[in-house]
Design a protein around this motif. Structure first.
Motif, short mmCIF file in Angstrom:
data_model
loop_
_atom_site.label_atom_id
_atom_site.label_comp_id
_atom_site.label_asym_id
_atom_site.label_seq_id
_atom_site.Cartn_x
_atom_site.Cartn_y
_atom_site.Cartn_z
N VAL A 1 -21.05 -20.70 -30.31
CA VAL A 1 -19.68 -20.66 -30.83
C VAL A 1 -18.67 -20.56 -29.69
N TYR A 2 -18.96 -19.68 -28.72
CA TYR A 2 -18.02 -19.48 -27.62
C TYR A 2 -17.79 -20.77 -26.84
N ASN A 3 -18.87 -21.44 -26.49
CA ASN A 3 -18.73 -22.65 -25.68
C ASN A 3 -18.03 -23.78 -26.44
N LYS A 4 -18.25 -23.86 -27.73
CA LYS A 4 -17.55 -24.88 -28.51
C LYS A 4 -16.07 -24.54 -28.67
N HIS B 1 -10.58 -24.64 -23.43
CA HIS B 1 -9.39 -23.88 -23.80
C HIS B 1 -8.82 -23.17 -22.58
N GLY B 2 -7.89 -23.83 -21.92
CA GLY B 2 -7.21 -23.20 -20.78
C GLY B 2 -8.20 -22.80 -19.70
N GLU B 3 -8.27 -21.49 -19.42
CA GLU B 3 -9.12 -20.99 -18.36
C GLU B 3 -10.52 -20.63 -18.86
N GLY B 4 -10.86 -21.09 -20.07
CA GLY B 4 -12.17 -20.79 -20.61
C GLY B 4 -13.26 -21.41 -19.76
N LYS B 5 -14.45 -20.83 -19.83
CA LYS B 5 -15.56 -21.36 -19.06
C LYS B 5 -16.83 -21.27 -19.87
N GLN B 6 -17.77 -22.12 -19.56
CA GLN B 6 -19.05 -22.15 -20.26
C GLN B 6 -19.84 -20.88 -19.97
N LEU B 7 -20.45 -20.34 -21.02
CA LEU B 7 -21.33 -19.19 -20.85
C LEU B 7 -22.78 -19.63 -20.92
N GLU B 8 -23.65 -18.87 -20.26
CA GLU B 8 -25.08 -19.14 -20.30
C GLU B 8 -25.73 -18.15 -21.25
N GLU B 9 -26.63 -18.66 -22.07
CA GLU B 9 -27.28 -17.83 -23.08
C GLU B 9 -27.99 -16.63 -22.46
#
Length: 383
Positions: free
Chosen positions: A215-218, A223-231
Motif C-alpha cells: 500500500v505504501y509504495n503504491k 508522491h513528492g519526497e516519498g520513497k520506495q520501502l523494502e518489505e
C-alpha cells in the motif's frame, strides 16, 4: 563571557541530558525524553547518518553554569538547493545575546565545512523524531516530538531565522460524531462483498509488513519526497514495534485478498514514559510493564494513512475510519488521536487530514538561515 565546551566525556554527556530538566523544572507539560533515545542519535555505531555526515554537541556556560546547548551537524542525505547544515537539540535561557552566541557558533562551525545555510531545529536523522520548533499548542509533547518554551520563537526570529515550513498536527476526539460523509462511505462500501477491514495482529506481522509495503509504495512512491520501502525493512520495523502494537488501532482494508488501504496508529508512549524521568533501566522497564497494565493511555498517534491510487476518492478512507473507530471505541481506553505532523508544503496530505474530521491543535516550524544575507529567502516548495 560565554565558554564553549564540546561534549566529549561522560560528565558533559550527562549535562547535555540534564540541562533541559533544570530549565523546564516548573513546566508541567515538559516530558523528559529517554536518555538512551537521545544518546543513540549521537552514537556513530547506532546512527547510520554518521557514515556520510558529521555531528558535534556543545554546551555553553557562563559563570560556571550551563546556559545553553546545541547539536550541529552535516547530513549528506539532506539535499537542498544550497549546501545546508543543521542544528538541533537547542535549549537556552531566555536571553537573546546568549541565543545569538549559540546560533553564531553553529553558523561558523557549518561555514568552516562549506555550508551556505542552516536549518533548525532538526534531527541528525529522520524527520519522524525531534524535528521542528513548537510555535503553537504548548501541551504535553508526543513521543519523539520536540517541546520548548514559547520564547524560543522570539530567540529564533530575532536572530534572523525564518520559517522554512510549518508542521501541522491534526487531532480528533475518538468519541465525537463520525462525519456523515464517512457514514455514507461505510454503508456504500460494506455492501461490496469483496471489501473487508482487518486489524493488525501481532502473530502475523509478516503478512501485514507485506501489505503495508504494498500500500505504501503504491500510494507514496510518486508522491513528492516519498520513497520506495523494502518489505524486509518494514518487517524489521514491525518486530521492533511489537511490544507497543495495539491490535485494536491499526487497520487494513482489502479488496478480496489485495490490500488497498491502511491506517496505522500506536499508543502515545509519552503517556507512560513521563513517569520514568528519562531512564530505562531494569527498574524502569518493570515500572513500564506496571503502567501499561494499570495506567490508562488515552492518546494514540496516527503514523500513516494511505489509500492506493485506484481506490482514492471512492470512500474507502471513510469506510476504514468508521470500521476502525467503532471497534476501538469498544475495546480501548483511547479518547483522542493525533496525527504526526504534516508539512504545509504538502497540500494533498493536509487536505486528507482535514477530510478526516480533524482540527489543527499543534504547530511546529522548521527554520532556515541563509549565510549570504543578500540571497533571496524562499520557503519550502509545494509538492
Amino acid at each position: 563571557m560565554i565558554i564553549v565546551e564540546e561534549v566529549q566525556n561522560q560528565h558533559q554527556k550527562k549535562e547535555f541530558l540534564v540541562f533541559p530538566t533544570q530549565l523546564y523544572q516548573h513546566d508541567k507539560n515538559y516530558i523528559r525524553p529517554l536518555d538512551n533515545h537521545i544518546e543513540e542519535i549521537f552514537n556513530p555505531e547506532k546512527n547510520k547518518f554518521f557514515k556520510g555526515g558529521e555531528c558535534k554537541r556543545f554546551l555553553f556556560k557562563k559563570d560556571h553554569k550551563t546556559v545553553g546547548k546545541v547539536a550541529v551537524f552535516i547530513n549528506k542525505c539532506y539535499e537542498q538547493d544550497q549546501p545546508t547544515g543543521g542544528f538541533g537539540f537547542f535549549d537556552c535561557i531566555n536571553d537573546q545575546p546568549t541565543a545569538n552566541f549559540i546560533f553564531d557558533h553553529c553558523k561558523n562551525w557549518l561555514q568552516q565545512r562549506g555550508m551556505e545555510a542552516m536549518d533548525g531545529p532538526i534531527n541528525f536523522g529522520e524527520r519522524d523524531k525531534f524535528w521542528g520548533l513548537l510555535i503553537e499548542g504548548f501541551e504535553e509533547p508526543l513521543f519523539g516530538m520536540n517541546y520548548n518554551f514559547p520564547y524560543y520563537k522570539e530567540l529564533f526570529e530575532n536572530y534572523g531565522l525564518k520559517v522554512y515550513f510549518e508542521q501541522l498536527c491534526f487531532t480528533r476526539p475518538i468519541f465525537t460524531e463520525v462525519s456523515r460523509v464517512f457514514t455514507i462511505a461505510y454503508e456504500r462500501n460494506k455492501r461490496n462483498p469483496a471489501i473487508s477491514a482487518q486489524p493488525m495482529k501481532k502473530n502475523n506481522l509478516e503478512k501485514f509488513a507485506k501489505d503495508f509495503t504494498e500500500v505504501y509504495n503504491k500510494a507514496w512512491a510518486s508522491h513528492g519526497e516519498g520513497k520506495q520501502l523494502e518489505e524486509a525493512k518494514v518487517l524489521k520495523m514491525f518486530n521492533t514495534m511489537k511490544p507497543i502494537i495495539n491490535e485494536h488501532i491499526s487497520w487494513f482494508v482489502y479488496e478480496n485478498e489485495t490490500p488497498i488501504a491502511m491506517w496505522i496508529n500506536i499508543p502515545d508512549l509519552n503517556q507512560w514514559f513521563k513517569y520514568l524521568n528519562g531512564k530505562f533501566g531494569i527498574f524502569q522497564k518493570l515500572k513500564l510493564l506496571f503502567l501499561k497494565q494499570f495506567k490508562k493511555n488515552e492518546k494514540m498517534v496516527g503514523l500513516v494513512f494511505g489509500v492506493v491510487p485506484e481506490w482514492q476518492r471512492k470512500g474507502i478512507d471513510g469506510y476504514m475510519i468508521w470500521e476502525g473507530t467503532q471497534h476501538l471505541r469498544k475495546h480501548t481506553d483511547f479518547k483522542v488521536t493525533e496525527l504526526q505532523w504534516i508539512g504545509d508544503f504538502n497540500p494533498k496530505m493536509v487536505k486528507i487530514a482535514e477530510t478526516l474530521d480533524t482540527t489543527v491543535t499543534r504547530k511546529l516550524a522548521t527554520y532556515r538561515y541563509l549565510f549570504d544575507r543578500n540571497k533571496t529567502f524562499e520557503r519550502h516548495p509545494y509538492l
